[in-house]
Motif scaffolding. Structure first.
Motif, PDB file in Angstrom:
ATOM      1  N   CYS A 284      80.262 -63.875  82.665  1.00  0.00           N
ATOM      2  CA  CYS A 284      81.188 -65.139  82.286  1.00  0.00           C
ATOM      3  C   CYS A 284      80.814 -65.861  81.168  1.00  0.00           C
ATOM      4  N   CYS A 285      79.631 -65.865  80.968  1.00  0.00           N
ATOM      5  CA  CYS A 285      79.159 -66.826  79.821  1.00  0.00           C
ATOM      6  C   CYS A 285      77.490 -66.397  79.662  1.00  0.00           C
ATOM      7  N   SER A 287      74.247 -68.438  77.541  1.00  0.00           N
ATOM      8  CA  SER A 287      73.849 -69.423  76.675  1.00  0.00           C
ATOM      9  C   SER A 287      72.249 -69.661  76.495  1.00  0.00           C
ATOM     10  N   HIS A 298      78.350 -75.255  83.045  1.00  0.00           N
ATOM     11  CA  HIS A 298      79.433 -74.373  82.642  1.00  0.00           C
ATOM     12  C   HIS A 298      80.569 -74.719  83.481  1.00  0.00           C
TER      13      HIS A 298
END
Length: 333
Positions: A284-285, A287, A298
């Motif tokens: 999904c992400c 970072s 998030h």
């Protein structure tokens, strides 16, 4: 709820371990563990002095057993001895039912370890007819588990089962037979314990495993929280889609707490950490955390999600590696 570190796979001289239960619990306390599961091969005789050992060391002891067979090894936790000798490769569920009827949980140990002729029975070969009956899988095995090749397919199998909708917890297990001051470090299996933690019970630990309130880590504790329409959900919780029907996104908060144990802080480099959010839809992400940061947030769209977990990536003993991962938060219609 408090997060406490456990070791869920151990052996004493009652099977093929070197340390007595007292010696092991003394060492476990030095390593920062609040509890262990005693899982000797095919016997529970080592539990005879467990209460005395806990009183002396402060380390809680979960009764367990490692069914050690020609077709695989299965861990049973929270129950006395359950018969296993009549189980063939196609009827493991008969044994699982016996454990569940007594309130215990079962887990597949080191499913992708080498089998015959190196270690007869260590590789999992039982036929699972209903994965809903399996409570957990040992996806990190042995010391320094991110570096062990046989753990990669175990983690992948766990992920594939989550993608199919099964809610199976992922755990770590040192498979503790012996140790010395030069041994590689084991992982922590942090359990989310509900209730009084001054006098830990087997029921508290088993409940945490059964419901998936678990973080696996080489040091830092990683916890996750989802805010959906004013409600908070944590590792192991289930979110009904109707509970977030009025919002386009749910808000994820990741918190990272580093232990005070000096050896762990030296092994895991706290700078240069990356948070990776994963789900059945893939990544999904990702970072990078600012140096010293302990919180990451998030926004995530919940549609089509079956589960969501977080991995922490960074330098482990000088090598880029997964350092920790949470068990999922689940979604259902």
């Amino acid at each position: 709820m408090k997060w406490l570190p456990f070791e869920l796979h151990t052996h004493t001289p009652h099977s093929d371990g070197i340390h007595t239960l007292l010696e092991m619990c003394r060492k476990a306390a030095e390593l920062g563990f609040r509890g262990i599961a005693l899982t000797d091969h095919n016997t529970t005789s080592g539990m005879a002095d467990a209460a005395q050992v806990t009183e002396e060391t402060g380390v809680a002891i979960i009764p367990g057993l490692e069914w050690t067979t020609f077709y695989g090894h299965m861990l049973t936790l929270g129950v006395p001895y359950c018969e296993w000798r009549d189980l063939g490769p196609k009827d493991i569920h008969k044994g699982i039912d016996r454990v569940h009827r007594q309130g215990g949980v079962v887990g597949i140990a080191h499913p992708f370890s080498l089998g015959s002729p190196i270690c007869t029975g260590c590789h999992w070969e039982y036929e699972i007819q209903d994965w809903n009956q399996v409570d957990y899988m040992e996806v990190w095995h042995e010391t320094l588990p991110p570096m062990r090749n046989h753990n990669a397919p175990a983690f992948e199998q766990w992920t594939n089962l989550l993608n199919q909708g099964y809610r199976i917890a992922g755990t770590a297990g040192r498979d503790w037979h012996h140790s010395n001051d030069e041994s590689d470090p084991p992982a922590y299996t942090y359990l989310g314990i509900v209730g009084d933690t001054d006098a830990l019970t087997k029921e508290q630990a088993v409940d945490a495993i059964r419901t998936g309130r678990i973080c696996i880590s080489m040091g830092p504790l990683v916890t996750i929280e989802l805010q959906a329409d004013g409600q908070s959900y944590h590792t192991g919780d289930v979110i009904r889609r109707s509970d977030c029907a009025n919002v386009e996104t749910v808000e994820l908060t990741v918190r990272i707490d580093h232990p005070s144990i000096a050896s762990r802080r030296q092994m895991v480099q706290e700078e240069g950490l990356t948070v990776i959010v994963e789900s059945n839809l893939g990544e999904c992400c990702r970072s990078a955390l600012a140096d010293g940061a302990t919180v990451f947030q998030h926004s995530i769209r919940p549609e089509k999600l079956l589960w969501l977990r977080v991995r922490l990536y960074g330098m482990l003993s000088g090598v880029l590696s997964t350092i920790a991962f949470t068990n999922p938060i689940y979604f259902e219609d």
